[in-house]
Motif scaffolding. Structure first.
Motif: not given
Length: 284
Positions: A104, A135, A138, A153, A181, A184, A200
């Motif tokens: 991460s 990030c 996430h 997610e 997020i 992603h 991201v």
């Protein structure tokens, strides 16, 4: 995590009948501050996608751009020094496994390196604090704290939204991070959902070795010395599959969790993600 990334993708915008620019948050709503419903309403889709149009109120009182211009002795972008960034870093290191936490943090650094490489200016083209937070958080859905009934997610996006709300961020900023997020792991969608979503996803992909040719060897070595990989892809797959085995509803067919569960359930019980990551620039 991220399994298929093209760093040539642009941070485009989506237009159409909804009349929004650069947001995909019109398909559902996130209710309340805890974000437990997995849907979104309210101010989502109004902040742009870089998350820079909103202002933050609350205890921290910062603009979201402090502590981001410095570099470390090794030439790496320094992690943001804002109270919210420090709290997020503490949360990730405390709640995630070391391998996932390091992934991460590296993803956040890679995202900044990519932004610099593309000539994006912090504070003008994107909010560097929101980029770090999205990030860093996430994969928070792979923790006990973030393990709900939705795909990891979405659970992670909900947990991050609750965290940011508690840190005093305004709703447009919270929604921007939620979207980044939640998307992603969605190739071809995140890259066209605005700057924050794109950076991201691409930053996460860089940690899997996708499109990393522009990063100098010394930079990569310094980053991995600070945050070792620790069989990152295998640890991520273990966490995702473990959740899916306990709650099959978290792994709908054709989702990343569903595919990883299927691959782990069949001989040779090894996923393409693990194999591809081992063969990529940084290894597993």
């Amino acid at each position: 995590m991220n399994t298929d990334t093209d760093t040539s993708a642009t941070a485009g915008t989506r237009t159409g009948t909804s009349g929004t620019s650069g947001t995909s948050g019109t398909s559902g709503t996130r209710t309340g501050t805890s974000g437990t419903s997995g849907t979104r309403t309210g101010t989502s889709g109004t902040s742009g996608t870089s998350g820079t149009s909103g202002t933050r109120t609350g205890t921290s009182g910062t603009s979201g751009t402090s502590g981001t211009s410095a570099t470390t002795a090794a030439g790496l972008p320094a992690l943001p020094a804002t109270p919210a960034a420090r709290a997020a870093l503490d949360l990730v290191l405390r709640e995630e496994t070391p391998a996932v936490a390091h992934h991460s943090i590296r993803s956040a650094v890679f995202a900044r390196l990519l932004a610099d490489h593309r000539g994006a200016e912090a504070g003008r083209d994107y909010d560097p604090e929101l980029l770090f937070l999205a990030c860093a958080l996430h994969d928070i859905g792979l923790t006990v704290r973030g393990d709900g009934e939705q795909r990891f997610e979405v659970d992670g996006a909900d947990a991050a939204a609750e965290f940011l709300t508690g840190q005093g961020f305004a709703a447009p900023q919270v929604d921007a991070v939620w979207q980044a997020i939640a998307l992603h792991s969605s190739p071809g969608i995140a890259e066209r959902s605005g700057t924050l979503c794109a950076f991201v996803r691409l930053g996460v992909g860089l940690d899997f070795g996708h499109g990393a040719d522009f990063i100098p060897d010394a930079t990569g070595a310094a980053l991995h010395a600070a945050y070792p990989r620790l069989s990152m892809a295998t640890s991520l797959v273990d966490a995702i599959v473990g959740q899916a085995q306990r709650r099959p509803g978290k792994a709908p067919r054709y989702s990343i969790a569903g595919e990883l569960l299927r691959e782990r359930s069949e001989p040779p019980h090894r996923t393409a993600l693990e194999v591809q990551t081992e063969a990529a620039r940084w290894g597993n």
